[in-house]
Design an enzyme around this catalytic site. Structure first.
Site, PDB file in Angstrom:
ATOM      1  N   SER A   1       0.800  -1.144  -0.189  1.00 14.03           N
ATOM      2  CA  SER A   1       0.079  -0.077  -0.106  1.00 14.03           C
ATOM      3  C   SER A   1       0.762   0.977  -0.047  1.00 14.03           C
ATOM      4  O   SER A   1       1.642   1.478  -0.947  1.00 14.03           O
ATOM      5  CB  SER A   1      -0.957  -0.001   1.158  1.00 14.03           C
ATOM      6  OG  SER A   1      -1.994   1.032   1.167  1.00 14.03           O
TER       7      SER A   1
ATOM      8  N   HIS B   1      -8.651   0.590  -0.057  1.00 12.65           N
ATOM      9  CA  HIS B   1      -8.728  -0.218  -1.259  1.00 12.65           C
ATOM     10  C   HIS B   1      -9.850  -0.787  -1.745  1.00 12.65           C
ATOM     11  O   HIS B   1     -10.000  -2.057  -2.176  1.00 12.65           O
ATOM     12  CB  HIS B   1      -7.756  -1.313  -0.926  1.00 12.65           C
ATOM     13  CG  HIS B   1      -6.296  -0.835  -0.553  1.00 12.65           C
ATOM     14  ND1 HIS B   1      -5.558  -0.188  -1.653  1.00 12.65           N
ATOM     15  CD2 HIS B   1      -5.688  -0.871   0.281  1.00 12.65           C
ATOM     16  CE1 HIS B   1      -4.438   0.158  -0.886  1.00 12.65           C
ATOM     17  NE2 HIS B   1      -4.382  -0.104   0.169  1.00 12.65           N
TER      18      HIS B   1
END
Length: 382
Positions: free
Chosen positions: A152, A269
């Site tokens: 990430s 996400h």
């Protein structure tokens, strides 16, 4: 001494007022520490870094993994301060962020450090500060790096390390990303649920039925979907809190072995983060992204970046797409039976990525080390 290591020694000895060169990126560049210069001079070799790396024995090469949000802990950075340039790195971060990140990282309070707006920059800087420690203790690891990946927000640190963008540019992009994701997470009660399943677990069906449950509660366009692929039978599911609570209450029906809510503020996400897309796209568009000097793998598909234009596109897409970390581990470590594995270093707070690597590829994990950021220690395992 190789060209790359020689350049690394000079680069980390630069005066803090230097920066790499022209950029139309409007952030406070004075004092920016250019972590990417650790590798920059590799491009002057005739064959290029990939050709040179290809001749190395696998056991002589290295892979760097950069952690993401959730790995932060009060005190991180304490084990790095005695190494050259780390304080300069944090001083540069203070100019970009407008607050004392080192003070927050060392002393908290935890509630403030855990906020998305703060913890993403904190993990980003701590990871790149860990690179300085690793370079000081084992410069050959930097010289022989053949691949990098970040989870990430860790992908931004991996790209800065690999020379795709400058430190100040990457940090400013992370700042905008983190603030936008914080705002998006506060708009809708949402979260993330870690699920350890079984071979018969049907994650897609579980998410579908959780969304249907949300509709009965009057939630329009409910979100519940896999957000992180960690290792076989382990996923992180993001979405509305009501959907995640439904999954926990019905865990036996879906053959979940264990569930745990993660200490994050939103359903990252997923499309719940769509409000963060435009701010991040805007700031990335202003960055002169370069081709990474070592392979950097994208969270979106697990593949390495082949052209700078894909970096900007996929970093934006990553915000609303699942992190395919398991696929990334397979892409990096897949090799013929009997072939040795590279040494792997997790650079940043926590050892979560090492734990995941162990579950994805036990043989690769046997060559894993962690660069400690909490307390001063000795050379990582040789």
């Amino acid at each position: 001494m190789s060209v790359r290591v020689a350049r690394a020694v000079r680069a980390w000895g630069w005066d803090a007022s230097c920066c790499r060169g022209a950029s139309n990126f409007r952030v406070p560049p004075p004092g920016a520490v250019d972590v990417a210069e650790l590798l920059r001079d590799a491009t002057v070799t005739e064959e290029g870094p990939r050709a040179a790396a290809a001749r190395r024995l696998p056991s002589q090469s290295s892979v760097l993994l950069f952690p993401g949000q959730g790995s932060q802990v009060v005190g991180m950075g304490r084990g790095l301060l005695r190494y050259p340039r780390v304080r300069e790195l944090y001083a540069a971060a203070r100019r970009v962020l407008g607050y004392d990140l080192l003070e927050l990282s060392l002393h908290g309070p935890r509630e403030a450090l855990d906020r998305t707006a703060h913890c993403q920059p904190a993990v980003f800087v701590a990871s790149l500060a860990a690179i300085e420690k690793l370079h000081h203790l084992q410069p050959a690891v930097i010289e022989n790096c053949v691949a990098a990946a970040g989870f990430s927000v860790g992908e931004f640190a991996a790209l800065v390390f690999a020379g795709a963008m400058e430190f100040s540019e990457g940090l400013h992009a992370v700042k905008i990303r983190a603030e936008a994701m914080q705002e998006a997470s506060e708009a809708v009660p949402s979260g993330m649920l870690s699920v350890l399943g079984r071979p018969q677990t049907r994650f897609t069906l579980a998410c579908l039925e959780a969304r249907e449950h949300c509709k009965t509660l009057g939630i329009e366009k409910p979100v519940c979907e896999v957000a992180n692929y960690l290792f076989p039978d382990c996923r992180v599911i993001s979405g509305h809190l009501e959907a995640l609570q439904f999954l926990q209450q019905n865990s036996s029906k879906y053959h979940f072995r264990r569930t745990k809510m993660l200490p994050v503020s939103g359903g990252f996400h997923t499309r719940l983060m769509e409000p963060a897309v435009e701010p991040l796209a805007r700031v990335l568009k202003a960055i002169d992204v370069k081709k990474p000097l070592v392979s950097v793998h994208s969270n979106v598909d697990g593949n390495r970046y082949t052209h700078p234009k894909y970096i900007q596109k996929l970093l934006v897409q990553q915000v609303v797409s699942p992190v395919k970390w398991e696929q990334t581990m397979h892409a990096i470590y897949e090799r013929k039976k009997g072939t040795e594995f590279p040494r792997t270093f997790e650079v940043g707070p926590g050892k979560q990525l090492g734990t995941i690597l162990k579950s994805c590829n036990l043989q690769a994990w046997k060559s894993y080390s962690h660069v400690e950021v909490l307390e001063a220690d000795e050379d990582p395992d040789p």
